[in-house]
Design a protein around this motif. Structure first.
Motif, PDB file in Angstrom:
ATOM      1  N   PRO A   1       0.814  -1.227   0.000  1.00  0.00           N
ATOM      2  CA  PRO A   1       0.000   0.000   0.000  1.00  0.00           C
ATOM      3  C   PRO A   1       0.844   1.271   0.000  1.00  0.00           C
ATOM      4  CG  PRO A   1      -0.909  -1.597   1.542  1.00  0.00           C
ATOM      5  CD  PRO A   1       0.425  -2.133   1.106  1.00  0.00           C
ATOM      6  N   VAL A   2       2.002   1.228   0.651  1.00  0.00           N
ATOM      7  CA  VAL A   2       2.880   2.394   0.664  1.00  0.00           C
ATOM      8  C   VAL A   2       3.474   2.618  -0.725  1.00  0.00           C
ATOM      9  CG1 VAL A   2       4.840   3.517   1.782  1.00  0.00           C
ATOM     10  CG2 VAL A   2       3.433   1.903   3.077  1.00  0.00           C
ATOM     11  N   ALA A   3       3.899   1.525  -1.370  1.00  0.00           N
ATOM     12  CA  ALA A   3       4.425   1.630  -2.731  1.00  0.00           C
ATOM     13  C   ALA A   3       3.364   2.177  -3.682  1.00  0.00           C
ATOM     14  CB  ALA A   3       4.913   0.258  -3.211  1.00  0.00           C
ATOM     15  N   GLU A   4       2.130   1.739  -3.499  1.00  0.00           N
ATOM     16  CA  GLU A   4       1.034   2.236  -4.341  1.00  0.00           C
ATOM     17  C   GLU A   4       0.733   3.703  -4.045  1.00  0.00           C
ATOM     18  OE1 GLU A   4      -1.918  -0.628  -3.360  1.00  0.00           O
ATOM     19  OE2 GLU A   4      -1.256  -2.067  -4.908  1.00  0.00           O
ATOM     20  N   GLU A   5       0.897   4.103  -2.781  1.00  0.00           N
ATOM     21  CA  GLU A   5       0.708   5.510  -2.410  1.00  0.00           C
ATOM     22  C   GLU A   5       1.746   6.391  -3.108  1.00  0.00           C
ATOM     23  OE1 GLU A   5       0.872   8.329   1.600  1.00  0.00           O
ATOM     24  OE2 GLU A   5       0.700   6.150   1.808  1.00  0.00           O
ATOM     25  N   ILE A   6       2.955   5.888  -3.249  1.00  0.00           N
ATOM     26  CA  ILE A   6       4.000   6.631  -3.956  1.00  0.00           C
ATOM     27  C   ILE A   6       3.576   6.864  -5.402  1.00  0.00           C
ATOM     28  CG2 ILE A   6       6.399   6.581  -4.752  1.00  0.00           C
ATOM     29  CD1 ILE A   6       7.018   4.816  -2.283  1.00  0.00           C
ATOM     30  N   VAL A   7       3.065   5.828  -6.039  1.00  0.00           N
ATOM     31  CA  VAL A   7       2.619   5.941  -7.430  1.00  0.00           C
ATOM     32  C   VAL A   7       1.458   6.924  -7.542  1.00  0.00           C
ATOM     33  CG1 VAL A   7       1.651   4.685  -9.391  1.00  0.00           C
ATOM     34  CG2 VAL A   7       3.422   3.610  -7.983  1.00  0.00           C
ATOM     35  N   THR A   8       0.507   6.819  -6.626  1.00  0.00           N
ATOM     36  CA  THR A   8      -0.647   7.717  -6.639  1.00  0.00           C
ATOM     37  C   THR A   8      -0.224   9.168  -6.438  1.00  0.00           C
ATOM     38  OG1 THR A   8      -2.074   5.973  -5.747  1.00  0.00           O
ATOM     39  CG2 THR A   8      -2.856   8.241  -5.530  1.00  0.00           C
TER      40      THR A   8
ATOM     41  N   ALA B   1      17.961  -9.141  -9.170  1.00  0.00           N
ATOM     42  CA  ALA B   1      17.010  -8.170  -9.719  1.00  0.00           C
ATOM     43  C   ALA B   1      16.799  -7.026  -8.741  1.00  0.00           C
ATOM     44  CB  ALA B   1      15.683  -8.857 -10.034  1.00  0.00           C
ATOM     45  N   VAL B   2      16.712  -7.345  -7.451  1.00  0.00           N
ATOM     46  CA  VAL B   2      16.556  -6.300  -6.435  1.00  0.00           C
ATOM     47  C   VAL B   2      17.756  -5.359  -6.467  1.00  0.00           C
ATOM     48  CG1 VAL B   2      16.335  -5.785  -3.973  1.00  0.00           C
ATOM     49  CG2 VAL B   2      15.168  -7.776  -4.937  1.00  0.00           C
ATOM     50  N   ARG B   3      18.939  -5.942  -6.523  1.00  0.00           N
ATOM     51  CA  ARG B   3      20.155  -5.135  -6.551  1.00  0.00           C
ATOM     52  C   ARG B   3      20.168  -4.203  -7.771  1.00  0.00           C
ATOM     53  NH1 ARG B   3      24.743  -5.985  -3.774  1.00  0.00           N
ATOM     54  NH2 ARG B   3      23.984  -8.057  -3.173  1.00  0.00           N
ATOM     55  N   ALA B   4      19.760  -4.721  -8.920  1.00  0.00           N
ATOM     56  CA  ALA B   4      19.772  -3.928 -10.155  1.00  0.00           C
ATOM     57  C   ALA B   4      18.758  -2.787 -10.095  1.00  0.00           C
ATOM     58  CB  ALA B   4      19.482  -4.825 -11.350  1.00  0.00           C
ATOM     59  N   VAL B   5      17.550  -3.079  -9.605  1.00  0.00           N
ATOM     60  CA  VAL B   5      16.524  -2.033  -9.536  1.00  0.00           C
ATOM     61  C   VAL B   5      16.903  -0.982  -8.506  1.00  0.00           C
ATOM     62  CG1 VAL B   5      14.098  -1.517  -9.125  1.00  0.00           C
ATOM     63  CG2 VAL B   5      14.733  -3.649 -10.230  1.00  0.00           C
ATOM     64  N   MET B   6      17.440  -1.404  -7.371  1.00  0.00           N
ATOM     65  CA  MET B   6      17.857  -0.443  -6.342  1.00  0.00           C
ATOM     66  C   MET B   6      18.970   0.460  -6.851  1.00  0.00           C
ATOM     67  SD  MET B   6      16.270  -0.221  -3.463  1.00  0.00           S
ATOM     68  CE  MET B   6      17.560   0.617  -2.509  1.00  0.00           C
ATOM     69  N   ALA B   7      19.918  -0.104  -7.596  1.00  0.00           N
ATOM     70  CA  ALA B   7      21.007   0.705  -8.145  1.00  0.00           C
ATOM     71  C   ALA B   7      20.457   1.742  -9.124  1.00  0.00           C
ATOM     72  CB  ALA B   7      22.031  -0.195  -8.831  1.00  0.00           C
ATOM     73  N   ARG B   8      19.534   1.313  -9.969  1.00  0.00           N
ATOM     74  CA  ARG B   8      18.909   2.243 -10.914  1.00  0.00           C
ATOM     75  C   ARG B   8      18.099   3.305 -10.166  1.00  0.00           C
ATOM     76  NH1 ARG B   8      13.946   0.413 -13.272  1.00  0.00           N
ATOM     77  NH2 ARG B   8      14.921  -1.644 -13.331  1.00  0.00           N
ATOM     78  N   HIS B   9      17.365   2.856  -9.165  1.00  0.00           N
ATOM     79  CA  HIS B   9      16.493   3.743  -8.398  1.00  0.00           C
ATOM     80  C   HIS B   9      17.297   4.826  -7.676  1.00  0.00           C
ATOM     81  CE1 HIS B   9      12.772   4.783  -6.383  1.00  0.00           C
ATOM     82  NE2 HIS B   9      13.367   4.685  -5.208  1.00  0.00           N
ATOM     83  N   LEU B  10      18.346   4.431  -6.980  1.00  0.00           N
ATOM     84  CA  LEU B  10      19.173   5.405  -6.264  1.00  0.00           C
ATOM     85  C   LEU B  10      19.955   6.277  -7.233  1.00  0.00           C
ATOM     86  CD1 LEU B  10      20.532   3.499  -3.133  1.00  0.00           C
ATOM     87  CD2 LEU B  10      18.782   5.269  -3.237  1.00  0.00           C
ATOM     88  N   GLY B  11      20.212   5.767  -8.429  1.00  0.00           N
ATOM     89  CA  GLY B  11      20.883   6.585  -9.441  1.00  0.00           C
ATOM     90  C   GLY B  11      20.081   7.815  -9.795  1.00  0.00           C
TER      91      GLY B  11
ATOM     92  N   TRP C   1      16.136  13.071 -10.451  1.00  0.00           N
ATOM     93  CA  TRP C   1      15.426  13.713  -9.359  1.00  0.00           C
ATOM     94  C   TRP C   1      16.149  14.938  -8.816  1.00  0.00           C
ATOM     95  CZ3 TRP C   1      14.096   8.838  -5.942  1.00  0.00           C
ATOM     96  CH2 TRP C   1      13.271   7.993  -6.689  1.00  0.00           C
ATOM     97  N   ALA C   2      17.460  15.027  -9.026  1.00  0.00           N
ATOM     98  CA  ALA C   2      18.224  16.111  -8.421  1.00  0.00           C
ATOM     99  C   ALA C   2      18.576  17.217  -9.404  1.00  0.00           C
ATOM    100  CB  ALA C   2      19.515  15.556  -7.796  1.00  0.00           C
ATOM    101  N   ALA C   3      18.118  17.133 -10.642  1.00  0.00           N
ATOM    102  CA  ALA C   3      18.503  18.119 -11.658  1.00  0.00           C
ATOM    103  C   ALA C   3      18.218  19.533 -11.187  1.00  0.00           C
ATOM    104  CB  ALA C   3      17.734  17.841 -12.950  1.00  0.00           C
ATOM    105  N   GLY C   4      19.242  20.363 -11.294  1.00  0.00           N
ATOM    106  CA  GLY C   4      19.077  21.755 -10.892  1.00  0.00           C
ATOM    107  C   GLY C   4      19.210  21.978  -9.408  1.00  0.00           C
TER     108      GLY C   4
ATOM    109  N   LEU D   1       7.424  11.342 -13.645  1.00  0.00           N
ATOM    110  CA  LEU D   1       7.656  10.921 -12.264  1.00  0.00           C
ATOM    111  C   LEU D   1       6.971   9.590 -11.961  1.00  0.00           C
ATOM    112  CD1 LEU D   1       8.953  11.525  -9.568  1.00  0.00           C
ATOM    113  CD2 LEU D   1       6.908  12.816  -8.911  1.00  0.00           C
ATOM    114  N   GLN D   2       5.833   9.329 -12.568  1.00  0.00           N
ATOM    115  CA  GLN D   2       5.110   8.102 -12.274  1.00  0.00           C
ATOM    116  C   GLN D   2       5.925   6.865 -12.645  1.00  0.00           C
ATOM    117  OE1 GLN D   2       1.064   8.193 -13.495  1.00  0.00           O
ATOM    118  NE2 GLN D   2       0.579   6.161 -12.698  1.00  0.00           N
ATOM    119  N   ALA D   3       6.681   6.938 -13.737  1.00  0.00           N
ATOM    120  CA  ALA D   3       7.519   5.797 -14.127  1.00  0.00           C
ATOM    121  C   ALA D   3       8.562   5.508 -13.058  1.00  0.00           C
ATOM    122  CB  ALA D   3       8.193   6.083 -15.466  1.00  0.00           C
ATOM    123  N   SER D   4       9.156   6.566 -12.492  1.00  0.00           N
ATOM    124  CA  SER D   4      10.119   6.375 -11.408  1.00  0.00           C
ATOM    125  C   SER D   4       9.430   5.828 -10.168  1.00  0.00           C
ATOM    126  CB  SER D   4      10.804   7.705 -11.073  1.00  0.00           C
ATOM    127  OG  SER D   4      11.612   8.145 -12.146  1.00  0.00           O
TER     128      SER D   4
END
Length: 233
Positions: A122-129, A205-215, A221-224, A184-187
């Motif tokens: 539900p928290v992950a879905e809240e992020i998407v919403t 797979a978790v390691r790969a997604v987390m690396a992409r996510h934190l990237g 997310w930090a542009a500017g 933003l929704q894709a992220s």
């Protein structure tokens, strides 16, 4: 420098008493991280309170808490100035987070209770919403709850507090642009991807997604952000 110039759009929390100081503080931290409160700007407690729909007292108390954390400076007779974060500091925070969060989250693929993992959906879905609605403060708050919730499953409370502090000090000034671009929704959906990989016990797979996510923290997310957002070049 104008007090409350181009102030942030903060969520109306309804009728709150000073006992809700921590809730107000968390919303203010999220506003800082998302760039709704900008470096160098001075904000008064009454001005922020009006946006929250509460009295000035819990806001002033919350801002004093943030001042102790080094997130804002007090400006006598005016309010609070948001402190700037340098590009180097953001790089260092992200590097430390990567060293902690990627292996710790990946290890949960073989250790975490599936019921406990599913409870975070539900928290992950809240992020998407929140991303779809363009509500950056709700997005940041839910993102924090999701990732700290995962880390708590590793059973190391000190690690959770270290990451909590690093996340509070991060700045994600590019989020607003991603909302405007519809990206933003894709992220946001990466949180569901992380959860699904954990539930299928796919550690790599978790390691790969987390690396992409934190990237994204020092990318999309930090542009500017950093010094360029709050100080002259």
């Amino acid at each position: 420098m104008n007090v409350n110039a181009t102030g942030p759009v903060l969520p109306v929390l309804g009728s709150r008493k000073p006992s809700h100081r921590e809730r107000v503080a968390e919303a203010l931290r999220a506003a800082l991280i998302a760039g709704e409160l900008r470096p160098g700007e001075v904000y008064s407690a009454p001005g922020l309170a009006a946006r929250f729909g509460v009295s000035a007292t819990p806001v002033r108390e919350a801002m004093l808490d943030l001042a102790k954390e080094g997130l804002v400076d007090t400006v006598p007779n005016k309010g609070f100035r948001v402190t700037a974060v340098s590009e180097r500091q953001l790089d260092e925070y992200t590097r430390i987070r990567s060293l902690i969060e990627i292996p710790t989250t990946a290890s949960l693929a073989t250790t975490a209770d599936p019921v406990a993992l599913e409870a975070l959906r539900p928290v992950a879905e809240e992020i998407v919403t929140s991303a779809a609605a363009g509500d950056l403060i709700a997005y940041v708050e839910a993102d924090l709850r999701f990732h700290l919730g995962l880390l708590r499953l590793a059973g190391n409370g000190h690690l959770v507090e270290v990451v909590r502090d690093l996340r509070r000090r991060s700045r994600l000034y590019g989020l607003k642009a991603l909302v405007e671009q519809g990206r933003l929704q894709a992220s946001a959906e990466e949180h569901l991807e992380i959860l699904d990989a954990l539930l299928t016990r796919d550690e790599e797979a978790v390691r790969a997604v987390m690396a992409r996510h934190l990237g994204h923290v020092r990318g999309l997310w930090a542009a500017g952000g950093g010094e360029r957002a709050g100080r002259p070049a």
